[in-house]
Design a protein around this motif. Structure first.
Motif, mmCIF file in Angstrom:
data_model
loop_
_atom_site.group_PDB
_atom_site.id
_atom_site.type_symbol
_atom_site.label_atom_id
_atom_site.label_comp_id
_atom_site.label_asym_id
_atom_site.label_seq_id
_atom_site.Cartn_x
_atom_site.Cartn_y
_atom_site.Cartn_z
ATOM 1 N N CYS A 1 0.836 -1.200 0.000
ATOM 2 C CA CYS A 1 0.000 0.000 0.000
ATOM 3 C C CYS A 1 0.875 1.256 0.000
ATOM 4 O O CYS A 1 1.680 1.441 0.922
ATOM 5 N N PRO A 2 0.733 2.145 -0.975
ATOM 6 C CA PRO A 2 1.547 3.372 -1.040
ATOM 7 C C PRO A 2 1.401 4.239 0.205
ATOM 8 O O PRO A 2 2.385 4.809 0.686
ATOM 9 N N TRP A 3 0.170 4.315 0.738
ATOM 10 C CA TRP A 3 -0.040 5.152 1.923
ATOM 11 C C TRP A 3 0.699 4.577 3.122
ATOM 12 O O TRP A 3 1.421 5.289 3.831
ATOM 13 N N ASP A 4 0.513 3.289 3.392
ATOM 14 C CA ASP A 4 1.185 2.650 4.532
ATOM 15 C C ASP A 4 2.700 2.750 4.394
ATOM 16 O O ASP A 4 3.405 2.961 5.388
ATOM 17 N N ALA A 5 3.192 2.609 3.178
ATOM 18 C CA ALA A 5 4.634 2.598 2.945
ATOM 19 C C ALA A 5 5.289 3.941 3.267
ATOM 20 O O ALA A 5 6.461 3.985 3.662
ATOM 21 N N GLU A 6 4.571 5.039 3.103
ATOM 22 C CA GLU A 6 5.192 6.350 3.299
ATOM 23 C C GLU A 6 5.027 6.918 4.709
ATOM 24 O O GLU A 6 5.538 7.983 5.016
ATOM 25 N N GLN A 7 4.336 6.177 5.574
ATOM 26 C CA GLN A 7 4.113 6.690 6.927
ATOM 27 C C GLN A 7 5.382 6.605 7.781
ATOM 28 O O GLN A 7 6.254 5.767 7.566
ATOM 29 N N THR A 8 5.451 7.526 8.762
ATOM 30 C CA THR A 8 6.557 7.566 9.726
ATOM 31 C C THR A 8 5.975 7.612 11.130
ATOM 32 O O THR A 8 4.756 7.788 11.311
#
Length: 269
Positions: A28-35
């Motif tokens: 998931c692009p959203w999950d991947a970019e979270q910090t």
């Protein structure tokens, strides 16, 4: 589609695997970019939603919200796993060891017959394991990020543990009145920074009173807000029934409506 085996029932290990898949390329692009920073507020929100489920005594909702909270823990742990720092198993290992160390009356030969004994042991062990040698060390460990009323109560409790406290509730009440007087003086002066300081002192003193009378300041303020909302709803309803424009009539008329609603609601108790 990612390589994933669907099941009838999943467990904690599956949750960890799913989070890993979501964060990987092709996930998931959203999950991947979270910090940690980007989702830290979600952790707080999910915690409060768990509390809401508890307050509602809704077991189904509680199960769901605990899952959402657990997901946040797994999410943060996965980020560190990717960096090679720690993983979810390390998180579980750490808390298991902490529970064992802080319950010597269960896992060791220490005697603790009362709840007070347990809490005394807990605090002493906590200070030792965290390298805290003074009350100041212990107080400095209270997170500044806690809700302000909760933080105030914790700081006051730690100060009281080493004797820095009033003998009884009267001392705390007298201090509360003293702070009200100082706030009035600051308001009369019109100094914004002084008003801010004295208002904070007043709230801090109010929390101190709550501690003596064994009332949770956070819960009390929540109940007071609930009561205000309930009464305001009725005030607005009555105003509408009587064709009263609340924005035009002034506070005296509205205060009369408030007192009317207050009397009615008290009689219903």
């Amino acid at each position: 589609m990612v390589d994933f085996k669907f099941k009838e029932k999943y467990n904690c290990a599956d949750l960890v695997d799913i989070m890993e898949l979501l964060r990987k390329p092709g996930g998931c692009p959203w999950d991947a970019e979270q910090t940690h920073q980007s989702i830290k507020k979600s952790l707080i929100e999910e915690t409060y939603e768990v509390v809401e489920a508890i307050n509602k005594d809704d077991k189904t909702l509680l199960q769901e919200e605990l899952g959402d909270l657990l997901m946040q823990v797994v999410f943060h742990a996965q980020m560190e796993r990717e960096e090679g720092v720690f993983d979810f198993d390390d998180v579980a290992d750490g808390v298991c060891k902490k529970l064992i160390i802080r319950h010597p009356h269960v896992f060791g030969d220490v005697t603790a017959e009362t709840v007070d004994d347990v809490l005394t042991n807990w605090d002493a062990i906590k200070m030792k394991t965290k390298g805290q040698k003074t009350a100041t060390d212990s107080m400095m460990s209270v997170p500044r990020e806690l809700p302000a009323l909760m933080r105030a109560a914790k700081l006051q409790k730690k100060a009281a543990d080493v004797g820095f406290d009033w003998d009884n509730v009267q001392g705390a009440v007298d201090k509360l009145y003293e702070e009200i007087g100082e706030l009035k003086e600051a308001i009369a002066e019109g100094d914004k920074s002084h008003i801010d300081e004295e208002f904070g002192d007043l709230l801090f003193s109010a929390v101190n009173v709550s501690r003596f009378v064994k009332v949770d300041a956070e819960e009390s303020l929540t109940s007071a807000s609930d009561k205000f909302l309930k009464r305001f709803i009725e005030v607005e309803r009555k105003a509408k029934e009587r064709a009263i424009d609340m924005t035009e009539v002034g506070i005296d008329v509205l205060d009369e409506l408030w007192d009317e609603v207050k009397a009615e609601q008290k009689n219903c108790i």
